[in-house]
Design a protein around this motif. Structure first.
Motif, PDB file in Angstrom:
ATOM      1  N   GLN A   1      10.576   3.410  11.694  1.00 54.15           N
ATOM      2  CA  GLN A   1       9.594   4.435  12.021  1.00 54.15           C
ATOM      3  C   GLN A   1       8.617   4.695  10.883  1.00 54.15           C
ATOM      4  O   GLN A   1       7.521   5.191  11.100  1.00 54.15           O
ATOM      5  CB  GLN A   1      10.306   5.739  12.400  1.00 54.15           C
ATOM      6  N   GLY A   2       9.021   4.397   9.681  1.00 51.36           N
ATOM      7  CA  GLY A   2       8.182   4.622   8.516  1.00 51.36           C
ATOM      8  C   GLY A   2       8.806   3.947   7.320  1.00 51.36           C
ATOM      9  O   GLY A   2       9.980   3.571   7.333  1.00 51.36           O
ATOM     10  N   ILE A   3       8.011   3.753   6.284  1.00 48.86           N
ATOM     11  CA  ILE A   3       8.523   3.093   5.078  1.00 48.86           C
ATOM     12  C   ILE A   3       8.284   3.978   3.862  1.00 48.86           C
ATOM     13  O   ILE A   3       7.385   4.832   3.877  1.00 48.86           O
ATOM     14  CB  ILE A   3       7.875   1.705   4.878  1.00 48.86           C
ATOM     15  N   PRO A   4       9.128   3.773   2.826  1.00 50.37           N
ATOM     16  CA  PRO A   4      10.211   2.799   2.745  1.00 50.37           C
ATOM     17  C   PRO A   4      11.352   3.131   3.688  1.00 50.37           C
ATOM     18  O   PRO A   4      11.628   4.299   3.960  1.00 50.37           O
ATOM     19  CB  PRO A   4      10.654   2.887   1.292  1.00 50.37           C
ATOM     20  N   ALA A   5      11.991   2.101   4.187  1.00 52.34           N
ATOM     21  CA  ALA A   5      13.165   2.262   5.038  1.00 52.34           C
ATOM     22  C   ALA A   5      14.216   1.267   4.559  1.00 52.34           C
ATOM     23  O   ALA A   5      13.895   0.108   4.267  1.00 52.34           O
ATOM     24  CB  ALA A   5      12.820   2.010   6.498  1.00 52.34           C
TER      25      ALA A   5
ATOM     26  N   TRP B   1       0.811  -1.217   0.000  1.00 55.10           N
ATOM     27  CA  TRP B   1       0.000   0.000   0.000  1.00 55.10           C
ATOM     28  C   TRP B   1       0.850   1.276   0.000  1.00 55.10           C
ATOM     29  O   TRP B   1       0.330   2.381  -0.108  1.00 55.10           O
ATOM     30  CB  TRP B   1      -0.902   0.021   1.235  1.00 55.10           C
ATOM     31  N   CYS B   2       2.166   1.122   0.119  1.00 54.43           N
ATOM     32  CA  CYS B   2       3.082   2.267   0.264  1.00 54.43           C
ATOM     33  C   CYS B   2       3.488   2.796  -1.112  1.00 54.43           C
ATOM     34  O   CYS B   2       4.253   2.146  -1.832  1.00 54.43           O
ATOM     35  CB  CYS B   2       4.296   1.830   1.080  1.00 54.43           C
ATOM     36  N   GLN B   3       2.998   3.975  -1.480  1.00 52.17           N
ATOM     37  CA  GLN B   3       3.314   4.534  -2.793  1.00 52.17           C
ATOM     38  C   GLN B   3       4.794   4.905  -2.945  1.00 52.17           C
ATOM     39  O   GLN B   3       5.400   4.610  -3.985  1.00 52.17           O
ATOM     40  CB  GLN B   3       2.437   5.758  -3.058  1.00 52.17           C
ATOM     41  N   PRO B   4       5.447   5.544  -1.935  1.00 52.46           N
ATOM     42  CA  PRO B   4       6.883   5.815  -2.075  1.00 52.46           C
ATOM     43  C   PRO B   4       7.710   4.540  -2.238  1.00 52.46           C
ATOM     44  O   PRO B   4       8.744   4.549  -2.907  1.00 52.46           O
ATOM     45  CB  PRO B   4       7.237   6.547  -0.768  1.00 52.46           C
ATOM     46  N   CYS B   5       7.236   3.418  -1.642  1.00 51.07           N
ATOM     47  CA  CYS B   5       7.941   2.139  -1.807  1.00 51.07           C
ATOM     48  C   CYS B   5       7.960   1.732  -3.274  1.00 51.07           C
ATOM     49  O   CYS B   5       8.944   1.168  -3.770  1.00 51.07           O
ATOM     50  CB  CYS B   5       7.264   1.045  -0.983  1.00 51.07           C
ATOM     51  N   LYS B   6       6.859   2.014  -3.976  1.00 48.21           N
ATOM     52  CA  LYS B   6       6.764   1.636  -5.381  1.00 48.21           C
ATOM     53  C   LYS B   6       7.684   2.483  -6.257  1.00 48.21           C
ATOM     54  O   LYS B   6       7.967   2.104  -7.399  1.00 48.21           O
ATOM     55  CB  LYS B   6       5.312   1.753  -5.848  1.00 48.21           C
ATOM     56  N   GLN B   7       8.148   3.612  -5.727  1.00 51.13           N
ATOM     57  CA  GLN B   7       9.142   4.413  -6.439  1.00 51.13           C
ATOM     58  C   GLN B   7      10.558   3.925  -6.150  1.00 51.13           C
ATOM     59  O   GLN B   7      11.403   3.856  -7.044  1.00 51.13           O
ATOM     60  CB  GLN B   7       9.017   5.883  -6.024  1.00 51.13           C
ATOM     61  N   LEU B   8      10.797   3.581  -4.887  1.00 48.94           N
ATOM     62  CA  LEU B   8      12.157   3.226  -4.475  1.00 48.94           C
ATOM     63  C   LEU B   8      12.532   1.785  -4.822  1.00 48.94           C
ATOM     64  O   LEU B   8      13.652   1.522  -5.281  1.00 48.94           O
ATOM     65  CB  LEU B   8      12.318   3.448  -2.969  1.00 48.94           C
TER      66      LEU B   8
ATOM     67  N   GLN C   1      15.713   6.577   5.032  1.00 51.55           N
ATOM     68  CA  GLN C   1      14.264   6.357   5.083  1.00 51.55           C
ATOM     69  C   GLN C   1      13.602   7.271   4.063  1.00 51.55           C
ATOM     70  O   GLN C   1      13.994   8.420   3.897  1.00 51.55           O
ATOM     71  CB  GLN C   1      13.717   6.657   6.479  1.00 51.55           C
ATOM     72  N   GLY C   2      12.600   6.742   3.379  1.00 52.59           N
ATOM     73  CA  GLY C   2      11.882   7.519   2.381  1.00 52.59           C
ATOM     74  C   GLY C   2      12.413   7.262   0.982  1.00 52.59           C
ATOM     75  O   GLY C   2      13.510   6.744   0.797  1.00 52.59           O
ATOM     76  N   ALA C   3      11.611   7.639  -0.019  1.00 54.54           N
ATOM     77  CA  ALA C   3      12.037   7.490  -1.404  1.00 54.54           C
ATOM     78  C   ALA C   3      13.186   8.443  -1.685  1.00 54.54           C
ATOM     79  O   ALA C   3      13.283   9.524  -1.110  1.00 54.54           O
ATOM     80  CB  ALA C   3      10.867   7.781  -2.344  1.00 54.54           C
ATOM     81  N   ALA C   4      14.092   8.036  -2.581  1.00 53.96           N
ATOM     82  CA  ALA C   4      15.268   8.853  -2.899  1.00 53.96           C
ATOM     83  C   ALA C   4      15.573   8.710  -4.379  1.00 53.96           C
ATOM     84  O   ALA C   4      15.315   7.660  -4.978  1.00 53.96           O
ATOM     85  CB  ALA C   4      16.466   8.401  -2.063  1.00 53.96           C
ATOM     86  N   PRO C   5      16.143   9.738  -4.986  1.00 48.11           N
ATOM     87  CA  PRO C   5      16.520   9.641  -6.397  1.00 48.11           C
ATOM     88  C   PRO C   5      17.685   8.683  -6.570  1.00 48.11           C
ATOM     89  O   PRO C   5      18.502   8.470  -5.668  1.00 48.11           O
ATOM     90  CB  PRO C   5      16.908  11.072  -6.754  1.00 48.11           C
ATOM     91  N   GLU C   6      17.799   8.130  -7.745  1.00 44.22           N
ATOM     92  CA  GLU C   6      18.811   7.108  -8.010  1.00 44.22           C
ATOM     93  C   GLU C   6      20.236   7.572  -7.738  1.00 44.22           C
ATOM     94  O   GLU C   6      21.016   6.807  -7.152  1.00 44.22           O
ATOM     95  CB  GLU C   6      18.681   6.600  -9.445  1.00 44.22           C
ATOM     96  N   PRO C   7      20.642   8.797  -8.101  1.00 42.73           N
ATOM     97  CA  PRO C   7      22.030   9.199  -7.816  1.00 42.73           C
ATOM     98  C   PRO C   7      22.381   9.140  -6.339  1.00 42.73           C
ATOM     99  O   PRO C   7      23.490   8.722  -5.964  1.00 42.73           O
ATOM    100  CB  PRO C   7      22.102  10.627  -8.365  1.00 42.73           C
ATOM    101  N   GLN C   8      21.445   9.529  -5.479  1.00 40.33           N
ATOM    102  CA  GLN C   8      21.718   9.482  -4.036  1.00 40.33           C
ATOM    103  C   GLN C   8      21.784   8.044  -3.549  1.00 40.33           C
ATOM    104  O   GLN C   8      22.607   7.698  -2.692  1.00 40.33           O
ATOM    105  CB  GLN C   8      20.651  10.263  -3.281  1.00 40.33           C
ATOM    106  N   VAL C   9      20.919   7.186  -4.079  1.00 38.10           N
ATOM    107  CA  VAL C   9      20.946   5.785  -3.682  1.00 38.10           C
ATOM    108  C   VAL C   9      22.276   5.158  -4.097  1.00 38.10           C
ATOM    109  O   VAL C   9      22.905   4.429  -3.323  1.00 38.10           O
ATOM    110  CB  VAL C   9      19.764   5.022  -4.316  1.00 38.10           C
ATOM    111  N   ARG C  10      22.741   5.472  -5.302  1.00 37.62           N
ATOM    112  CA  ARG C  10      24.037   4.960  -5.757  1.00 37.62           C
ATOM    113  C   ARG C  10      25.154   5.396  -4.818  1.00 37.62           C
ATOM    114  O   ARG C  10      26.057   4.608  -4.491  1.00 37.62           O
ATOM    115  CB  ARG C  10      24.337   5.475  -7.159  1.00 37.62           C
ATOM    116  N   GLN C  11      25.122   6.645  -4.406  1.00 34.80           N
ATOM    117  CA  GLN C  11      26.176   7.163  -3.541  1.00 34.80           C
ATOM    118  C   GLN C  11      26.227   6.387  -2.223  1.00 34.80           C
ATOM    119  O   GLN C  11      27.307   6.007  -1.746  1.00 34.80           O
ATOM    120  CB  GLN C  11      25.937   8.652  -3.270  1.00 34.80           C
ATOM    121  N   VAL C  12      25.060   6.138  -1.642  1.00 27.26           N
ATOM    122  CA  VAL C  12      25.011   5.390  -0.384  1.00 27.26           C
ATOM    123  C   VAL C  12      25.507   3.962  -0.588  1.00 27.26           C
ATOM    124  O   VAL C  12      26.279   3.428   0.218  1.00 27.26           O
ATOM    125  CB  VAL C  12      23.578   5.392   0.181  1.00 27.26           C
ATOM    126  N   LEU C  13      25.094   3.336  -1.671  1.00 24.81           N
ATOM    127  CA  LEU C  13      25.529   1.960  -1.938  1.00 24.81           C
ATOM    128  C   LEU C  13      27.035   1.885  -2.149  1.00 24.81           C
ATOM    129  O   LEU C  13      27.698   0.961  -1.653  1.00 24.81           O
ATOM    130  CB  LEU C  13      24.787   1.415  -3.159  1.00 24.81           C
TER     131      LEU C  13
END
Length: 322
Positions: free
Chosen positions: A120-124, A78-85, A138-150
């Motif tokens: 505390q909340g999803i996506p996490a 049911w989590c819409q931001p999850c469907k983005q992330l 926590q929360g949806a994030a753009p791909e460049p930021q996700v890459r940086q964390v990974l």
């Protein structure tokens, strides 16, 4: 929801993280063991994206995190931001080809894990390195930021813990995920017990299941098989009319009540079998009560703990006992 905690800075400096030298040693041992096994390279076909539940968490996440960084995606349908992330994480898991593994956890179906991680909340998104968890964001994030964390996670895993993952063919990994988890290895003794039961050799099946349980007392499959074999052995050759007549004429005869309960269960009258035994426990004492209680627990094994009729009968048994 805006993403938080996107930096890996200081994330590995947690008091709960094991000594880096110990983690590196475990990672090296795991790689050496994998390489020494026949077909050790078969692990390269392991899926890069896995669905994890509470039952499989230790093996699929904790144990695997000694060999490769495991990234956890807490999500819900049911989590819409999850469907983005989630699609971003899945695509990057395939692209990074074994540098990390993505474990997807449905929070609705795995509330215990959700609470244990303090989500505390999803996506996490969390990571697990050498058996230790750390939050990523926590929360949806753009791909460049996700890459940086990974990238930071992968670098920290190698530098601090010696965990480098294993190169994986993305196509083979995708096929492995489609195929599902591999079948567990077959226990020859358990297989022999099943074969005896299927062949109608009830005495042989009982002995074989008892042999398995002497080595593995917690083997659920063997417990179920043993309970089934004993039940079938007890009702084999019984004259149903005579058994029921004896129980009706001698309500205080515990063995007669046990015999009818067995027939009821074999005949599919589960509630009748359970109800008769609960009533027998209620009106008896001493050895008779214990015999009825143990037979009821044995029939619970046959039906299965997940069956709602078992849950209801357990509650009824508790009421008459306490």
């Amino acid at each position: 929801m805006q993403p938080r905690n996107m930096s890996m800075s200081g994330a590995v400096d947690l008091s709960a993280v094991k000594a880096a030298a110990e983690a590196k040693q475990k990672a090296e041992q795991a790689r050496a063991q994998r390489a020494a096994q026949p077909g050790g390279e078969a692990a390269a076909a392991a899926p890069l994206v896995i669905d994890v539940d509470e039952a499989g968490f230790e093996q699929q996440v904790l144990q695997r995190s000694t060999e490769v960084p495991v990234v956890i995606d807490f999500w819900a349908d049911w989590c819409q931001p999850c469907k983005q992330l989630s699609p971003i994480l899945e695509r990057l898991a395939e692209e990074y080809a074994g540098k990390f593994v993505l474990a997807k956890i449905d929070v609705d179906a795995n509330q215990m894990l959700f609470q244990q991680f303090g989500v505390q909340g999803i996506p996490a998104v969390f990571a697990v390195l050498a058996g230790q968890a750390l939050p990523l964001f926590q929360g949806a994030a753009p791909e460049p930021q996700v890459r940086q964390v990974l990238d930071q996670l992968i670098a920290a895993a190698e530098q601090r813990f010696g965990i480098v993952g294993q190169p994986v063919d993305p196509a083979a990994a995708a096929a492995a995920r489609e195929a599902g988890p591999p079948a567990p290895p077959v226990n020859p003794a358990l297989a022999a017990a099943h074969a005896a039961l299927d062949a109608g050799d009830l005495g042989g099946a009982i002995q074989a299941y008892e042999n398995v349980l002497s080595e593995e007392p917690g083997d659920v499959e063997a417990k179920l098989g043993l309970a089934q074999a004993k039940l079938l052995s007890r009702v084999q050759g019984a004259d149903a009319e005579s058994v029921r007549k004896a129980a009706a004429e001698r309500p205080g005869d515990v063995q007669a009540q046990l015999a009818v309960a067995d027939l009821d269960l074999v005949g599919g009258h589960v509630e009748d079998a359970f109800g008769r035994l609960v009533a027998t426990v209620q009106r008896t004492a001493g050895e008779d009560r214990e015999a009825a209680r143990l037979r009821l627990l044995e029939l619970f094994e046959v039906v299965g703990a997940e069956d709602p009729r078992v849950s209801s009968a357990r509650s009824a048994l508790a009421r008459v006992l306490f």
